[in-house]
Each structure stands twice: as structure tokens, then as C-alpha cells.
Write a protein that holds these residues in place. Structure first.
Motif, PDB file in Angstrom:
ATOM      1  N   ARG A   1     136.390 -17.599 -83.704  1.00 25.17           N
ATOM      2  CA  ARG A   1     135.104 -18.283 -83.829  1.00 25.17           C
ATOM      3  C   ARG A   1     133.971 -17.267 -83.938  1.00 25.17           C
ATOM      4  O   ARG A   1     134.118 -16.114 -83.548  1.00 25.17           O
ATOM      5  CB  ARG A   1     134.849 -19.172 -82.604  1.00 25.17           C
ATOM      6  N   GLY A   2     132.837 -17.711 -84.428  1.00 25.75           N
ATOM      7  CA  GLY A   2     131.699 -16.817 -84.497  1.00 25.75           C
ATOM      8  C   GLY A   2     130.425 -17.598 -84.721  1.00 25.75           C
ATOM      9  O   GLY A   2     130.453 -18.772 -85.100  1.00 25.75           O
ATOM     10  N   CYS A   3     129.305 -16.925 -84.447  1.00 22.91           N
ATOM     11  CA  CYS A   3     127.992 -17.519 -84.685  1.00 22.91           C
ATOM     12  C   CYS A   3     127.115 -16.451 -85.316  1.00 22.91           C
ATOM     13  O   CYS A   3     126.952 -15.375 -84.746  1.00 22.91           O
ATOM     14  CB  CYS A   3     127.392 -18.005 -83.364  1.00 22.91           C
ATOM     15  N   VAL A   4     126.601 -16.729 -86.508  1.00 31.22           N
ATOM     16  CA  VAL A   4     125.635 -15.811 -87.100  1.00 31.22           C
ATOM     17  C   VAL A   4     124.238 -16.379 -86.871  1.00 31.22           C
ATOM     18  O   VAL A   4     124.036 -17.593 -86.925  1.00 31.22           O
ATOM     19  CB  VAL A   4     125.874 -15.560 -88.613  1.00 31.22           C
ATOM     20  N   VAL A   5     123.299 -15.487 -86.577  1.00 31.28           N
ATOM     21  CA  VAL A   5     121.919 -15.912 -86.336  1.00 31.28           C
ATOM     22  C   VAL A   5     120.996 -15.250 -87.350  1.00 31.28           C
ATOM     23  O   VAL A   5     121.307 -14.187 -87.889  1.00 31.28           O
ATOM     24  CB  VAL A   5     121.438 -15.567 -84.898  1.00 31.28           C
TER      25      VAL A   5
END
Ligand SMILES: CC(C)(COP(=O)(O)OP(=O)(O)OC[C@H]1O[C@@H](n2cnc3c(N)ncnc32)[C@H](O)[C@@H]1OP(=O)(O)O)[C@@H](O)C(=O)NCCC(=O)NCCS
Length: 147
Positions: A44-48
Motif C-alpha cells: 500500500r502507499g499514499c502519495v501527497v
């Protein structure tokens, strides 16, 4: 997109700001812990998106044996219509491909024209409807795929 906008992976220091943005944008917001949970996960990942130190958008992805679920997409009001969500989606999809993602899927409120147009412009097509999926207010979800 504005050259002063930086797109990067979310860190633990961003979690408070991301959760605050989430509360502004959604009626059933994810909690701070939901975002914190993503950080040490390999699938999983989150780019901001960040501008002048402020977090102004994010995209969360989850690779499930090649099928990537895009689970959260948002840009702060006041920063919309500048290609930021497009940049975030492209960055998230690139990162998901790097961990084995080959197809992408997401669900979106039937009435959310801005989001549906955004996904369509990236090549997503509608493949189904999940009746009454959303609450507050109750609404159907459109299921989209990019294969
Ligand atoms: C949906 C959202 C993420 C779009 O972010 P954004 O940064 O404004 O999107 P972009 O500027 O990258 O727009 C990309 C394309 O989407 C479409 N689009 C964006 N906003 C639109 C609007 N209000 N009406 C119609 N189309 C729109 C356009 O085709 C646009 O391309 P164009 O500018 O070349 O015409 C933003 O409106 C948002 O955060 N909304 C609230 C949270 C939300 O609904 N998230 C999605 C949940 S599934």
C-alpha cells in the motif's frame, strides 16, 4: 501543474494534515490511524501533494496481487482544477506498477462528476454499479477499471 507543487510519498509527519484534509472533504472520513497504518505496508502507499509546506492533496493505493485499488483521492478546495489530482494519480499508478500492479480499479459516487471525469481522462471506464454503496447521503457507487 504549478512547479512549486511537490508530489512525494506520505511520511508519518504528514498524517495529521492528511487526516484534517480528509475531514474537510468526506462525510465518512478515514481516521488518522487509517492513514498511519499505510506507512509500513509493502502493498500500500499514499502519495501527497505539497505546496509551501502545506499538504493539498493525496491518493492512496493498495496492490492486491496485481489489481490496484485506488482507495482515496482528494485535493483541497482552493487548489482544484490545476491538474493536481491528475499528477497524484499518475504518481500513485507509477508506484503501484513498481510493486507489481497491472490493473487499476476504484469506486466513485454516481453524482461526482469532477471525479468521474478525472478518472475517465486517465483511461478508466465504468464497468459496474454497486447499488446504495455510499451512506450520508445514500448513493450508488460507479465501479471503474483501467486494465
Ligand atoms: C475530484 C478531485 C480529486 C479532482 O481534483 P483536481 O485536482 O481538481 O483535478 P484535476 O485538476 O487534475 O482535473 C483533472 C480532470 O478532471 C476533470 N474535472 C476536474 N474537476 C472537474 C469539475 N469540477 N467538473 C468537471 N470536470 C472536472 C477535468 O476533465 C479535468 O481535466 P481538465 O482540467 O484538463 O479539463 C477534487 O475535485 C476533489 O478533491 N473533490 C473532493 C473529494 C472527492 O470527491 N474525491 C474523489 C472521491 S472518488
Amino acid at each position: 501543474m504549478d512547479r512549486e507543487i511537490l508530489i512525494r510519498e506520505m511520511t508519518v509527519e504528514d498524517v495529521d494534515a492528511v487526516a484534517a484534509m480528509e475531514r474537510e472533504n468526506f462525510t465518512a472520513p478515514w481516521k488518522k490511524e487509517d492513514f498511519a497504518d499505510i506507512i509500513d505496508k509493502v502493498d500500500r502507499g499514499c502519495v501527497v501533494a505539497q505546496k509551501a509546506g502545506e499538504i493539498i492533496g493525496c491518493v492512496v493505493y493498495h496492490n492486491i496481487v496485481g489489481d490496484v485499488d485506488i482507495t482515496n483521492v482528494q485535493v483541497k478546495e482552493g487548489f482544484r482544477g490545476q491538474g493536481i489530482a491528475t499528477g497524484l494519480m499518475e504518481a500513485a499508478m507509477e508506484k503501484a506498477r513498481a510493486i507489481g500492479g497491472t490493473s487499476f480499479t476504484l469506486e466513485v459516487r454516481e453524482s461526482n462528476l469532477a471525479a468521474k471525469t478525472l478518472y475517465g481522462s486517465l483511461g478508466f471506464v465504468q464497468e459496474g454499479i454497486r447499488r446504495g454503496f455510499y451512506e450520508d447521503p445514500r448513493e450508488d457507487a460507479v465501479i471503474m477499471w483501467l486494465r
